[in-house]
Design a protein around this motif. Structure first.
Motif, PDB file in Angstrom:
ATOM      1  N   LYS A 414      33.589  44.351  39.352  1.00  0.00           N
ATOM      2  CA  LYS A 414      32.903  44.238  40.632  1.00  0.00           C
ATOM      3  C   LYS A 414      31.556  44.961  40.602  1.00  0.00           C
ATOM      4  CE  LYS A 414      37.132  43.870  43.402  1.00  0.00           C
ATOM      5  NZ  LYS A 414      37.920  44.474  44.513  1.00  0.00           N
ATOM      6  N   LYS A 415      31.439  45.925  39.676  1.00  0.00           N
ATOM      7  CA  LYS A 415      30.190  46.670  39.532  1.00  0.00           C
ATOM      8  C   LYS A 415      29.871  46.802  38.059  1.00  0.00           C
ATOM      9  CE  LYS A 415      28.026  51.142  40.603  1.00  0.00           C
ATOM     10  NZ  LYS A 415      28.188  52.445  41.304  1.00  0.00           N
ATOM     11  N   LEU A 416      28.630  46.463  37.685  1.00  0.00           N
ATOM     12  CA  LEU A 416      28.182  46.562  36.297  1.00  0.00           C
ATOM     13  C   LEU A 416      26.752  47.093  36.273  1.00  0.00           C
ATOM     14  CD1 LEU A 416      28.530  46.005  33.256  1.00  0.00           C
ATOM     15  CD2 LEU A 416      27.663  43.689  33.677  1.00  0.00           C
ATOM     16  N   ILE A 417      26.565  48.259  35.662  1.00  0.00           N
ATOM     17  CA  ILE A 417      25.237  48.866  35.514  1.00  0.00           C
ATOM     18  C   ILE A 417      24.961  49.022  34.023  1.00  0.00           C
ATOM     19  CG2 ILE A 417      23.728  50.790  36.102  1.00  0.00           C
ATOM     20  CD1 ILE A 417      24.715  49.280  38.529  1.00  0.00           C
ATOM     21  N   GLU A 443      18.938  34.203  29.759  1.00  0.00           N
ATOM     22  CA  GLU A 443      20.210  33.825  29.138  1.00  0.00           C
ATOM     23  C   GLU A 443      21.272  34.915  29.324  1.00  0.00           C
ATOM     24  OE1 GLU A 443      17.187  31.281  28.065  1.00  0.00           O
ATOM     25  OE2 GLU A 443      17.210  33.464  27.711  1.00  0.00           O
ATOM     26  N   HIS A 444      20.869  36.184  29.235  1.00  0.00           N
ATOM     27  CA  HIS A 444      21.816  37.275  29.468  1.00  0.00           C
ATOM     28  C   HIS A 444      22.318  37.255  30.901  1.00  0.00           C
ATOM     29  CE1 HIS A 444      19.721  39.497  25.963  1.00  0.00           C
ATOM     30  NE2 HIS A 444      20.894  39.053  25.543  1.00  0.00           N
ATOM     31  N   VAL A 445      21.415  37.039  31.846  1.00  0.00           N
ATOM     32  CA  VAL A 445      21.820  37.007  33.258  1.00  0.00           C
ATOM     33  C   VAL A 445      22.791  35.862  33.507  1.00  0.00           C
ATOM     34  CG1 VAL A 445      21.014  36.723  35.628  1.00  0.00           C
ATOM     35  CG2 VAL A 445      19.701  38.131  34.031  1.00  0.00           C
ATOM     36  N   LEU A 446      22.499  34.706  32.952  1.00  0.00           N
ATOM     37  CA  LEU A 446      23.394  33.560  33.126  1.00  0.00           C
ATOM     38  C   LEU A 446      24.753  33.819  32.465  1.00  0.00           C
ATOM     39  CD1 LEU A 446      20.934  30.565  32.568  1.00  0.00           C
ATOM     40  CD2 LEU A 446      21.817  31.472  34.733  1.00  0.00           C
ATOM     41  N   GLN A 447      24.753  34.570  31.360  1.00  0.00           N
ATOM     42  CA  GLN A 447      26.015  34.938  30.726  1.00  0.00           C
ATOM     43  C   GLN A 447      26.831  35.834  31.658  1.00  0.00           C
ATOM     44  OE1 GLN A 447      25.486  37.194  27.120  1.00  0.00           O
ATOM     45  NE2 GLN A 447      27.667  37.139  26.576  1.00  0.00           N
ATOM     46  N   ILE A 448      26.182  36.802  32.288  1.00  0.00           N
ATOM     47  CA  ILE A 448      26.862  37.670  33.245  1.00  0.00           C
ATOM     48  C   ILE A 448      27.400  36.846  34.413  1.00  0.00           C
ATOM     49  CG2 ILE A 448      26.504  39.525  34.921  1.00  0.00           C
ATOM     50  CD1 ILE A 448      24.498  40.749  32.953  1.00  0.00           C
ATOM     51  N   GLN A 449      26.590  35.915  34.895  1.00  0.00           N
ATOM     52  CA  GLN A 449      27.006  35.069  36.023  1.00  0.00           C
ATOM     53  C   GLN A 449      28.243  34.252  35.670  1.00  0.00           C
ATOM     54  OE1 GLN A 449      26.152  31.391  35.963  1.00  0.00           O
ATOM     55  NE2 GLN A 449      27.403  31.146  37.816  1.00  0.00           N
ATOM     56  N   ALA A 450      28.315  33.751  34.436  1.00  0.00           N
ATOM     57  CA  ALA A 450      29.431  32.899  34.035  1.00  0.00           C
ATOM     58  C   ALA A 450      30.711  33.694  33.796  1.00  0.00           C
ATOM     59  CB  ALA A 450      29.052  32.132  32.765  1.00  0.00           C
ATOM     60  N   GLU A 451      30.588  34.948  33.314  1.00  0.00           N
ATOM     61  CA  GLU A 451      31.775  35.690  32.914  1.00  0.00           C
ATOM     62  C   GLU A 451      32.211  36.748  33.926  1.00  0.00           C
ATOM     63  OE1 GLU A 451      32.349  36.688  28.827  1.00  0.00           O
ATOM     64  OE2 GLU A 451      30.449  35.743  28.237  1.00  0.00           O
ATOM     65  N   CYS A 452      31.441  36.951  34.999  1.00  0.00           N
ATOM     66  CA  CYS A 452      31.789  37.975  35.996  1.00  0.00           C
ATOM     67  C   CYS A 452      31.862  37.340  37.387  1.00  0.00           C
ATOM     68  CB  CYS A 452      30.778  39.109  35.988  1.00  0.00           C
ATOM     69  SG  CYS A 452      30.571  39.924  34.388  1.00  0.00           S
ATOM     70  N   ALA A 479      19.854  35.009  41.273  1.00  0.00           N
ATOM     71  CA  ALA A 479      20.356  34.406  42.508  1.00  0.00           C
ATOM     72  C   ALA A 479      21.612  33.581  42.264  1.00  0.00           C
ATOM     73  CB  ALA A 479      19.272  33.550  43.150  1.00  0.00           C
ATOM     74  N   LYS A 480      21.877  33.233  41.030  1.00  0.00           N
ATOM     75  CA  LYS A 480      23.047  32.402  40.721  1.00  0.00           C
ATOM     76  C   LYS A 480      24.346  33.213  40.709  1.00  0.00           C
ATOM     77  CE  LYS A 480      20.260  29.166  37.991  1.00  0.00           C
ATOM     78  NZ  LYS A 480      20.284  28.123  39.037  1.00  0.00           N
ATOM     79  N   ILE A 481      24.246  34.529  40.745  1.00  0.00           N
ATOM     80  CA  ILE A 481      25.444  35.377  40.832  1.00  0.00           C
ATOM     81  C   ILE A 481      25.854  35.391  42.306  1.00  0.00           C
ATOM     82  CG2 ILE A 481      26.436  37.631  40.312  1.00  0.00           C
ATOM     83  CD1 ILE A 481      24.199  38.061  38.296  1.00  0.00           C
ATOM     84  N   ARG A 482      26.756  34.524  42.670  1.00  0.00           N
ATOM     85  CA  ARG A 482      26.984  34.164  44.065  1.00  0.00           C
ATOM     86  C   ARG A 482      27.496  35.312  44.918  1.00  0.00           C
ATOM     87  NH1 ARG A 482      23.740  30.142  45.023  1.00  0.00           N
ATOM     88  NH2 ARG A 482      23.932  28.458  43.500  1.00  0.00           N
ATOM     89  N   ARG A 483      28.306  36.208  44.373  1.00  0.00           N
ATOM     90  CA  ARG A 483      28.895  37.266  45.185  1.00  0.00           C
ATOM     91  C   ARG A 483      28.065  38.548  45.162  1.00  0.00           C
ATOM     92  NH1 ARG A 483      35.348  37.513  44.304  1.00  0.00           N
ATOM     93  NH2 ARG A 483      35.633  36.967  46.477  1.00  0.00           N
ATOM     94  N   LEU A 484      26.903  38.485  44.552  1.00  0.00           N
ATOM     95  CA  LEU A 484      26.076  39.678  44.389  1.00  0.00           C
ATOM     96  C   LEU A 484      25.588  40.195  45.745  1.00  0.00           C
ATOM     97  CD1 LEU A 484      24.967  41.424  42.065  1.00  0.00           C
ATOM     98  CD2 LEU A 484      22.861  40.095  42.196  1.00  0.00           C
ATOM     99  N   LYS A 485      25.834  41.491  45.994  1.00  0.00           N
ATOM    100  CA  LYS A 485      25.394  42.125  47.230  1.00  0.00           C
ATOM    101  C   LYS A 485      24.358  43.219  46.985  1.00  0.00           C
ATOM    102  CE  LYS A 485      29.787  41.384  49.688  1.00  0.00           C
ATOM    103  NZ  LYS A 485      30.920  42.060  50.369  1.00  0.00           N
ATOM    104  N   THR A 486      24.534  43.954  45.893  1.00  0.00           N
ATOM    105  CA  THR A 486      23.654  45.090  45.593  1.00  0.00           C
ATOM    106  C   THR A 486      23.067  44.903  44.203  1.00  0.00           C
ATOM    107  OG1 THR A 486      25.062  46.532  46.930  1.00  0.00           O
ATOM    108  CG2 THR A 486      23.508  47.593  45.443  1.00  0.00           C
TER     109      THR A 486
END
Length: 659
Positions: A414-417, A443-452, A479-486
C-alpha cells in the motif's frame, strides 16, 4: 455531486449519524470538521468527540504553561468534552529561567544542541532525525530530577490537568526536560493503563554503582509503551554511554509493557579523543540474563562504533523476538546503511513472520565491490520477508532489486518509497566511483502500476529534463496508478554522467561548450539552473498533468535536489543561485467532489529565506524569478535568458563563488 443538507435537515439526523459524519471528516480533512461543528448545536455536539480526542500542548515557560492549561480546561468544561480526551502530547522545552513573554529560539526545543533541519522535518516528516557528526554530546551532563524539586513542581499545571481526564489512554512526552516524578506518580495512581510514549528517554546514572531509584522506576514503569533514545559509544567527555545496553535489557522484560523502541546512534564531537578500551557493561538491577522481549516495532538508525555488523543484529536478536515485529527500521535515510554482508546474514539467519512494514537504508560494502555483488546480496534479502504492506528503501538500487521487490511484495504493498542514492566522494580507497543513482523511467512507473494494484502512497526519483516531453510522460504515467492518493517525487537535478560516464558527450553547441573557471561547460550550468528552478507555477503544472487522468490523488510532495552535483561532490559554481531556485512544494487537494481547491505550500521556505538573508542565497530581485509551466517552458524566454546571462557572468567573474 455533493449532497446538500439544510440546517433543519442536519438537526433532525440522529446523533449517531452526525458522529459518523464528524468521524469521517476528522480522518479525511480536519478543517472541514471544525466547519461542520459550527453548523448547529447538534453538529457541534457530535464533533467535540473528535475535536478534543487528541490534544497537543507546546511547553515554554511555567507561566505560559499555566495559562495554556487554564485556557484548555475552560474550553473542555464549556463544551463538556473532558471525557473525550484520549491522547495528550507534550512538546517543546520547559524553560525555568526565561522571563515571561521573552521570545524563544530553536534552543528552547533543542537545548542539547541538535540542529533539527527544516528539510528533514518538512520534506521527510516520517523519518527519525540523526544528530549530525561533530555536535558535542554529554550523556551524564545533568543531575537527576528530584521529587518536589523546583523543576518537578513546575509541571504542576500539567499534573493537575491530567488528574481531571477520566479517559486518558496515551501520553506522548517529547520534551528534552527530564520526565517529572510527580507526573509518573499521577499516571500510576490515576491512569495505570495509560500508554507512555517517551520520545526523549535517557538514563543519566548508569555509571553509578546502582542507578538512581527514580530512573529505574521510570524505566521499568508498567505505563512505558514506547521509547526513543539518542545514544553513542562514548560521549564528548570520554564517558562511555551504556544507554543502548540498558534499553536492550528493558526490552527483554524489565519494562513489562514496552512494545516500541527507537535507537538513534551517532558519533559526537570529540567522542573519539580517548583511545582506552570501552568499559564492560555491568547490567541493570534485577535483569535476568536470557530473557527475551516481544517488541512490535523496532527502529535502529544512525551510525557509530559497532553499528551495522552481523554481530550487532545478532545481539539485538538475543533481547527481542524478531518473530513478533510488525514494523522494522534498519538504518535510515541519511544514516549509515547495511551492506551486502549484513543483508546476507539477516536473510540466512532470521525470519520476520509478522512483519508488515520495513524501512531500510542500504550501502555498498566497499568502493571495490561491483554492482553484481551488491545485487546478489540485496535480492535474497528483500525476498526473504513475507509480503509487506509498507516498504521504504534508500541507498544504492538496481533494476534487478526493483524487480525482486515488486515480484515479492507488489500485490500487498500500500506504500512504497524508493530513494536511490549513491556516494559521491571516492572514499578512503581513492578509487573513482562509477555508480550513478537509479532514476525512474516511464517503464519503471508502468511496472509499478501493473504489479502493485493496492498502492496508495508512492515515492520515487524522477530526473528533471528541462520539462521535456519525456519528463512529462513520466508524470502522465503516474496517473495510471489508479488507487494512488499520496505521491512524493524527488526531482533530481543532478547529472552524474559528467564525472562517471566516460562515454558521455553533452549535446552542447555554441557558447554552451565554453569552459568556466570550475572546469565545467556553460551548458552544465545552464541545465542546472533550468532544472532546479521549480516555482509554484511548475509545481501546479506537474500536479495538473498527473491529475489529468488520475483523479484520486490527494497530496503531492516535490523535493528539488541535486543541482550542481556532477558525481564528484557538489560544485561551488553558482551555489547561491542554485540554492535559491531549488524549491520544494507540498500540494494538497481539499476533498470536495464539486470543485477542486488546492492548498500549495513551499517547504523549507523559512530556511531558504534565512539562508538568503545571511548572504548564502542568490542576491537578485524577486521580480526576475522565472515563471513557467511544464508545457510552456522555454530557455529563450527573455526574462529567464537575461537571468541566466547575469548568473553566468557572475560565475565567470568568480562572484558566485564568493556568494
Amino acid at each position: 455531486m455533493a449532497t446538500k443538507f439544510t440546517k433543519a435537515g442536519l438537526c433532525r439526523l440522529p446523533l449517531e449519524i452526525l458522529q459518523q459524519v464528524a468521524g469521517y471528516l476528522a480522518e479525511v480533512y480536519r478543517p472541514s470538521l471544525c466547519a461542520f461543528s459550527l453548523t448547529s448545536r447538534s453538529c457541534h455536539q457530535a464533533s467535540t468527540l473528535f475535536i478534543f480526542r487528541q490534544i497537543h500542548l507546546n511547553v515554554r515557560t511555567r507561566e505560559e504553561l499555566q495559562l495554556d492549561v487554564e485556557s484548555l480546561a475552560t474550553a473542555l468544561s464549556r463544551t463538556d468534552s473532558v471525557r473525550h480526551v484520549h491522547s495528550l502530547a507534550l512538546e517543546g522545552f520547559l524553560d525555568l529561567k526565561k522571563p515571561r513573554n521573552e521570545k524563544g529560539s530553536w534552543r528552547d526545543v533543542d537545548p542539547l544542541g541538535w540542529w533539527h533541519s527544516l528539510e528533514t522535518n518538512e520534506i521527510f516528516p516520517d523519518d527519525d532525525q540523526v544528530p549530525s557528526g561533530g555536535v558535542e554530546y554529554f550523556v551524564y551532563d545533568e543531575s537527576v530530577i528530584k521529587q518536589d524539586s523546583e523543576e518537578d513542581l513546575a509541571w504542576a499545571p500539567i499534573i493537575n490537568f491530567i488528574r481531571t481526564l477520566p479517559s486518558l489512554q496515551k501520553l506522548i512526552y517529547n520534551c528534552p526536560n527530564q520526565f517529572p516524578p510527580s507526573l509518573l506518580d499521577t499516571l500510576h495512581a490515576r491512569h495505570p493503563q495509560c500508554q507512555l510514549h517517551h520520545l526523549t528517554f535517557r538514563m543519566r546514572t548508569l555509571l553509578w554503582s546502582t542507578p538512581y531509584p527514580y530512573e529505574m522506576a521510570l524505566a521499568t514503569s508498567p505505563c512505558l509503551y514506547k521509547i526513543k533514545v539518542i545514544c553513542t559509544g562514548r560521549d564528548s567527555e570520554a564517558d562511555d554511554d551504556f544507554n543502548q545496553e540498558a534499553v536492550m535489557e528493558l526490552v527483554a522484560g524489565l519494562a513489562p509493557n514496552l512494545k516500541e523502541a527507537t535507537i538513534v546512534n551517532f558519533n559526537p564531537g570529540r567522542g573519539g579523543r580517548s583511545l582506552r578500551r570501552r568499559a564492560k557493561w555491568q547490567g541493570l538491577p534485577a535483569f535476568a540474563p536470557g530473557s527475551v522481549g516481544s517488541l512490535t516495532s523496532l527502529s535502529l538508525i544512525g551510525s557509530g562504533p559497532f553499528f551495522w555488523t552481523p554481530g550487532y543484529v545478532q545481539t539485538w536478536a538475543k533481547f527481542t523476538d524478531f518473530g513478533s515485529l510488525r514494523r522494522l527500521t534498519i538504518a535510515g535515510p541519511g544514516a549509515r546503511g547495511i551492506d551486502g554482508e549484513v543483508m546476507g546474514y539477516i536473510s540466512q539467519n532470521h525470519t520476520f513472520p509478522q512483519l508488515r512494514a520495513l524501512s531500510v537504508c542500504l550501502e555498498r560494502q566497499d568502493a571495490s565491490v561491483e554492482r553484481t555483488d551488491f545485487t546478489a546480496n540485496a535480492v535474497p534479502f528483500f525476498t526473504a520477508f513475507e509480503p509487506l504492506e509498507e516498504l521504504s528503501v534508500s541507498g544504492p538500487l538496481e533494476p534487478e532489486i526493483l524487480d525482486a521487490i515488486l515480484h515479492r511484495h507488489g500485490r500487498t504493498l500500500k506504500k512504497l518509497i524508493m530513494r536511490p542514492e549513491e556516494v559521491e566522494s571516492p572514499g578512503f580507497t581513492g578509487r573513482d566511483r562509477k555508480e550513478i543513482p537509479m532514476t525512474f523511467t516511464k517503464e519503471h512507473v508502468l511496472q509499478i502500476q501493473a504489479e502493485c494494484p493496492a498502492l496508495e502512497d508512492l515515492g520515487v526519483r524522477v530526473k528533471r529534463m528541462k520539462s521535456s516531453a519525456a519528463e512529462v510522460e513520466i508524470y502522465r504515467s503516474l496517473a495510471k496508478i489508479r488507487r494512488l492518493k499520496t505521491l512524493f517525487l524527488i526531482l533530481d537535478c543532478s547529472d552524474w554522467r559528467v564525472h562517471r560516464d566516460s562515454s558521455y558527450d553533452p549535446s552542447f553547441d555554441g557558447e554552451d561548450r565554453d569552459k568556466l573557471e570550475s572546469g565545467y561547460m556553460k551548458g552544465h550550468l545552464r541545465e542546472a539552473l533550468v532544472n532546479c528552478a521549480v516555482d509554484e507555477t511548475l509545481a501546479r503544472s506537474i500536479w495538473g498533468t498527473i491529475r489529468e487522468e488520475g483523479r484520486g490523488l490527494e497530496s503531492l510532495r516535490l523535493w528539488t535536489t541535486g543541482a550542481g552535483h556532477f558525481g564528484k561532490g557538489q560544485n561551488n559554481m553558482a551555489d547561491g543561485y542554485l540554492n535559491h531556485l531549488s524549491r520544494s512544494w507540498l500540494i494538497e487537494r481539499v476533498p470536495r467532489d464539486d470543485v477542486e481547491i488546492l492548498h500549495v505550500k513551499e517547504l523549507c521556505r523559512s530556511e531558504r529565506e534565512a539562508r538568503d538573508a545571511s548572504g548564502q542565497g542568490a542576491r537578485r530581485p524577486k521580480e526576475t524569478e522565472p515563471r513557467y509551466g511544464i508545457a510552456g517552458f522555454c530557455i529563450l524566454n527573455h526574462g529567464l535568458a537575461l537571468l541566466f546571462q547575469m548568473m553566468v557572468a557572475a560565475v565567470s567573474s568568480g562572484e558566485a563563488t564568493k556568494n
